[in-house]
Design a protein around this motif. Sequence first.
Motif, PDB file in Angstrom:
ATOM      1  N   CYS A 131       0.834  -1.207   0.000  1.00 37.13           N
ATOM      2  CA  CYS A 131       0.000   0.000   0.000  1.00 37.13           C
ATOM      3  C   CYS A 131       0.870   1.258   0.000  1.00 37.13           C
ATOM      4  O   CYS A 131       0.620   2.211  -0.753  1.00 37.13           O
ATOM      5  CB  CYS A 131      -0.931  -0.024   1.207  1.00 37.13           C
ATOM      6  N   GLY A 134       2.450   1.682  -3.348  1.00 32.56           N
ATOM      7  CA  GLY A 134       1.508   2.244  -4.313  1.00 32.56           C
ATOM      8  C   GLY A 134       1.405   3.754  -4.185  1.00 32.56           C
ATOM      9  O   GLY A 134       1.354   4.478  -5.196  1.00 32.56           O
ATOM     10  N   TYR A 150      -1.169  -1.612  -5.437  1.00 26.30           N
ATOM     11  CA  TYR A 150      -2.476  -1.574  -4.776  1.00 26.30           C
ATOM     12  C   TYR A 150      -3.201  -2.909  -4.918  1.00 26.30           C
ATOM     13  O   TYR A 150      -3.852  -3.383  -3.969  1.00 26.30           O
ATOM     14  CB  TYR A 150      -3.321  -0.457  -5.378  1.00 26.30           C
ATOM     15  N   ALA A 163      -5.519   1.360   0.115  1.00 27.01           N
ATOM     16  CA  ALA A 163      -5.152   0.819  -1.192  1.00 27.01           C
ATOM     17  C   ALA A 163      -6.327   0.909  -2.159  1.00 27.01           C
ATOM     18  O   ALA A 163      -6.147   1.210  -3.345  1.00 27.01           O
ATOM     19  CB  ALA A 163      -4.682  -0.628  -1.048  1.00 27.01           C
TER      20      ALA A 163
END
Length: 807
Positions: A131, A134, A150, A163
Amino acid sequence: MALSTGHVASQLRHIIYYHLDNNLIRNALFLAERLHAYEPRSFEAQYLLSLCHLHNGEIKAALEFSQASGSRGMHAGCAYVYAQACLDVGKYLDGATALERCKALWASKNHWNKHSETQRQHLPDAAAVYCLLGKLWQAQKDLNKAVDCYVDSLKLNPFMWDAFLGLCSTGVNIRVPNIFQLSPELLAIINSAPGAEDNPSDLLSPTGGNFPTQTTGNATSDPFMVPNSRTESDTTYGSSALWEKLNGSSVTVASVPAHVIHEGMETPGNQSSGSGSEEFRIANGVTDPDSAWEPPLAPARKNRPVQTMSSDHPGHPPPKMRPTGIRPRPRPRTEPEDPPLGPGDREPPPAPRFGDRKRTVSGQVAHPVSQQPVEPGAPQRRSVRLFNQIKPTTSKLSSATLAGRDGREVKKIRGQTTTKGRTGTVGRVVSGNRKPMESSDYDGKEPRATYVPANSGPPPLPKTAERTKELEALNWLLGLFTKLASGYFSLSRYKCPEAVSHFNTLSQGQRETPWVLAQLGRAYFEQAMYTEAAKYFSRVQALAPTRLQDMEIYSTVLWHLKSDVELAYLSHQLLEADRLSPQAWCAIGNTFSHQRDHDQALKCFKRATMLDPEFAYAFTLQGHEYVSNEEYDKALDAYRHGINADNRHYNAWYGLGTVYDKMGKLEYAEQHFRNAATINPTNAVLICCIGLVLEKMNDPKKALVHYERACSLAPHSILARFRKARVLMKLQEYKFALTDLKILKDMAPDEANVHYLLGKLYKMLHDKANAIKHFTTALNLDPKAAQFIKDAMEALDDDDMEDEDMA
């Protein structure tokens, strides 16, 4: 006696975690400095010090103390804190690189369902790291890598809401039900949960994870040493399509290698005596649902026949006692050999074979134990383990009370009688001397110790019922997240009616929460239904007066509704809540803008962008004020800053199109309006803007197509229907234009432009009476446009005179 270095560091870590759990950050920071001074080369000390600085809001200090080991990927915790600090200071690539370098330390970890009131996992697992990765890649404008991260995070933990929000902000297509479903990974973790509860410290033991330990005395002093780096093969997830990634093949928990590097630590507590960790059992396919919920047994003893002082077997003298001290670690029962004997031990007599006659302590013949087939590799049932031991014990406490000080077992417990192999407690139980009473089942199972203390509540549910309840709760949560995610995803794609329907399927308690009400307000705001939006935002303000998120949208709603008092009150309330929030300064700027004080409004919007350079909406409002002052160059610059902060902020694209339209650059205006409509394809205003530019470019037929689409998207839009009627008049489609204008007259009876256009249409249809009627109505509604209306009426008289002359 020499001071134990490992124990000092361990005690400091325990105290630091205690203060972190109780949100005493300054105390934790002070103790973390002591630990770092005591162990300056320890990665765990660096991690705790940087973590305390991060929790205390000292981002640059956290970056400094975690950089040494975090930037090189030598410790997962340091790399995680370093990446979080890099995200805050704008060093996105450095943070992502640090997390990628230590991927072998976190890629195989999954801490879902392993956090409770008595258990913590202080280092991040793969879902949390993915997460954060991302977010870093998205800030770096690498959306492909951000989407992959994600997706990986949501596959490991569907409750990673950040996410999902990041995935929606990238603009990719998502199949929400494929995300929030009961995956095999979650089922595997649930099935292994009882073992983890029985032995919560297995991850600290050498059997639970292969990390180097430094032994001092009898305890493991420092489980936070640097593990050996191991390479891990990348796992592919099938097709590149997002829904296939979310619903395709994935690595299950059972396929993770058994040798997992653990450098983390749970909440400090007493270590149990279990012989294997939960992850080791799952990795090797060893599952025992029957014995998973039983209390941990005492260390197993060798299989020996029961011997008493009555010398039932005169040929075998009683064995000598072992020397007192630490018991050796018992070996698994699947091995055929016995463990090596001590220097004072004798060879034990052979264990009785199946069919031999066994005797109890009193010498009575006991019934033979029925042997049940056991699957190869499966652990023995609890009953088999109990009968293979000398005496059924269920804890260390019971084994200690049944043995003498020198380890010799007591021959017979006072207060118990033996009758045909069954034991029972005789006599009254006096308060203060209560002991568990042993009861035997009537179905031939082993006796179990049952003890119900006073005021203990209802007995615990059976393990099957408990697991069923847990699965039902998990399914309910996944269903709740599906509804919330479906509504948010529809709103992020500006499918506002669908979003409203999804949110309305929630229960009353979940719907009447500030977050859901704010999303409903945004949905109505995007549909230009400002009155409905204000109702939801006012309920949000009543439930959470200090809430800041989405309040800038509420201020714009009040600006459209021309609610001066409510807008001023909202600005004051947000300023009291947090005077350093961009939402508060946006609300103040909207207040000045409604009073047509554009210079003061610009100062407020600039203040908002200084507080948060990534707040795209403040740049857009700033651009609107520049347009009002006819400062088009500055407006273009403000809108471009908004697009740079959020590429999917369609209001900034709309602003650019408006400026180019006013500057006469119709091609650029059309391009930017189309970009905005690509992001928000359901906005009737954007479609009308494209039609207006095409109309100015002398292409009324294409403009009519866009106006008709806008009317279908927003049947109650006065602007779309008005422009459609005007284009129909240009195309000499008078009958269709008259139909739309009559609808408009009913929708907006006090709109002067509608009556003026009706007058012109009746003039073209040579209906002088209706033309004069609507021209007069328009004149009464808008006296400022009297000159234009009088000219139209005079032109009507001139046309009549020309018609008479031609006749």
